[in-house]
Design an enzyme around this catalytic site. Structure first.
Site, PDB file in Angstrom:
ATOM      1  CB  THR A 117      -0.909   0.005   1.243  1.00 12.84           C
ATOM      2  OG1 THR A 117      -1.528   1.285   1.397  1.00 12.84           O
ATOM      3  CG2 THR A 117      -0.106  -0.275   2.515  1.00 12.84           C
ATOM      4  CG  ASP A 118      -1.078   4.898  -1.122  1.00 17.89           C
ATOM      5  OD1 ASP A 118      -1.629   4.312  -0.170  1.00 17.89           O
ATOM      6  OD2 ASP A 118      -1.696   5.684  -1.866  1.00 17.89           O
ATOM      7  CD  GLU A 119      -3.060   3.160   4.697  1.00 24.30           C
ATOM      8  OE1 GLU A 119      -2.896   3.332   5.925  1.00 24.30           O
ATOM      9  OE2 GLU A 119      -4.005   2.507   4.219  1.00 24.30           O
ATOM     10  CE  LYS A 136     -10.868  -1.171   3.921  1.00 22.00           C
ATOM     11  NZ  LYS A 136      -9.826  -0.694   4.852  1.00 22.00           N
ATOM     12  CE  LYS A 169       0.014  -4.378   3.157  1.00 22.30           C
ATOM     13  NZ  LYS A 169      -0.422  -5.696   2.568  1.00 22.30           N
ATOM     14  NE  ARG A 208      -6.108   8.410   2.401  1.00 28.93           N
ATOM     15  CZ  ARG A 208      -5.648   9.360   3.202  1.00 28.93           C
ATOM     16  NH1 ARG A 208      -5.168  10.488   2.684  1.00 28.93           N
ATOM     17  NH2 ARG A 208      -5.654   9.210   4.508  1.00 28.93           N
ATOM     18  CG  ASN A 215      -7.351  -0.881  -5.357  1.00 32.23           C
ATOM     19  OD1 ASN A 215      -7.271  -2.003  -5.820  1.00 32.23           O
ATOM     20  ND2 ASN A 215      -6.358  -0.019  -5.438  1.00 32.23           N
ATOM     21  N   GLY A 263      -3.878   8.906  13.570  1.00 31.92           N
ATOM     22  CA  GLY A 263      -2.894   8.611  12.533  1.00 31.92           C
ATOM     23  C   GLY A 263      -3.429   8.770  11.125  1.00 31.92           C
ATOM     24  CE1 TYR A 285      -3.372  -2.844   6.703  1.00 31.65           C
ATOM     25  CE2 TYR A 285      -2.995  -0.619   5.880  1.00 31.65           C
ATOM     26  CZ  TYR A 285      -3.249  -1.956   5.646  1.00 31.65           C
ATOM     27  OH  TYR A 285      -3.367  -2.420   4.357  1.00 31.65           O
ATOM     28  CB  SER A 286       0.868   2.260   7.342  1.00 34.55           C
ATOM     29  OG  SER A 286       1.093   3.115   8.435  1.00 34.55           O
TER      30      SER A 286
END
Length: 230
Positions: A28-30, A92, A57, A117, A83, A178, A53-54
């Site tokens: 992910t870009d996060e 989402k 990842k 985003r 997405n 965050g 979370y990020s």
């Protein structure tokens, strides 16, 4: 951490033990953190995750890289922007707003709604994954983005318009912890090396997405009833 870090390491071990031809980590870009008002994430942008979370990842991405460097496992990492499209879980942003609008519920927006985003239709992401899986150079990272930046306010206002709702259904709620201000990806590398680019304009993609949720209430209603969703 158990899913993203330990789970990824277990999969990497299995890939190595069974001699898989390719391991592709969909990230992910996060993992890059948050951008200011200008600029884009590239594959050389330092990892700077801001949420647990990020961070998990990013840790998984580093394990994938380590298995390539240490064991020679054929790996790729894709890092995608947000997405949207059919079958997205209704917690989402886009499916939540669409399904809430269809069921006479409020449409909650975090903070002031000005978080930005980069949106990518899911089928375009699927094509990118397929290209990287079959043609990506071993060990390389590929950013996958739609050059389609929109604020959360713009997304929700568009859905309100498409569903014929009053703007009074929008409510602003306490911002999440965050919450990164802006994500935007430069997909030049995957375009240059593999010939990928997004083919679904946002206005077409959002129409397809809204129509899909309108036509598949039997899929998302049970998910909404079981989950704690506003």
């Amino acid at each position: 951490v158990q899913t993203n870090v330990e789970g990824t390491v277990n999969l990497l071990k299995a890939a190595r033990n069974f001699g898989l031809k390719k391991f592709l980590q969909v990230s992910t870009d996060e993992v890059y953190g948050s951008l200011g008002k200008s600029g884009y994430f590239t594959e050389q942008t330092p990892l700077s995750p801001n949420s647990p979370y990020s961070a998990s990842k990013a840790a998984a991405d580093l394990e994938v890289r380590a298995f390539y460097e240490t064991y020679g496992l054929n790996v790729n990492i894709t890092r995608t922007s947000n997405n949207y499209g059919p079958y997205q879980f209704p917690e989402k942003l886009i499916p939540l707003m669409v399904t809430n609008g269809m069921t006479d519920k409020k449409l909650p927006i975090y903070g002031n709604g000005e978080n930005i985003r980069d949106w990518l239709f899911v089928e375009d992401h699927g094509r990118a994954i397929d290209l990287v899986l079959h043609h990506g150079q071993a060990g390389e990272v590929y950013n996958v983005g739609g050059h389609n930046e929109k604020t959360n306010n713009q997304i929700v206002e568009l859905i309100v318009e498409k569903l014929g709702l009053s703007s009074s259904v929008i409510e602003y709620v306490k911002d999440r912890l965050g919450h990164d201000k802006r994500y935007a990806i430069d997909p030049s590398k995957i375009k240059k090396e593999l010939g990928w680019e997004p083919t679904t304009p946002f206005d077409q993609g959002i129409e397809k997405t809204i129509s899909w949720y309108q036509d598949h209430e039997e899929w998302w209603q049970p998910l909404k009833s079981k989950a704690v969703l506003k």
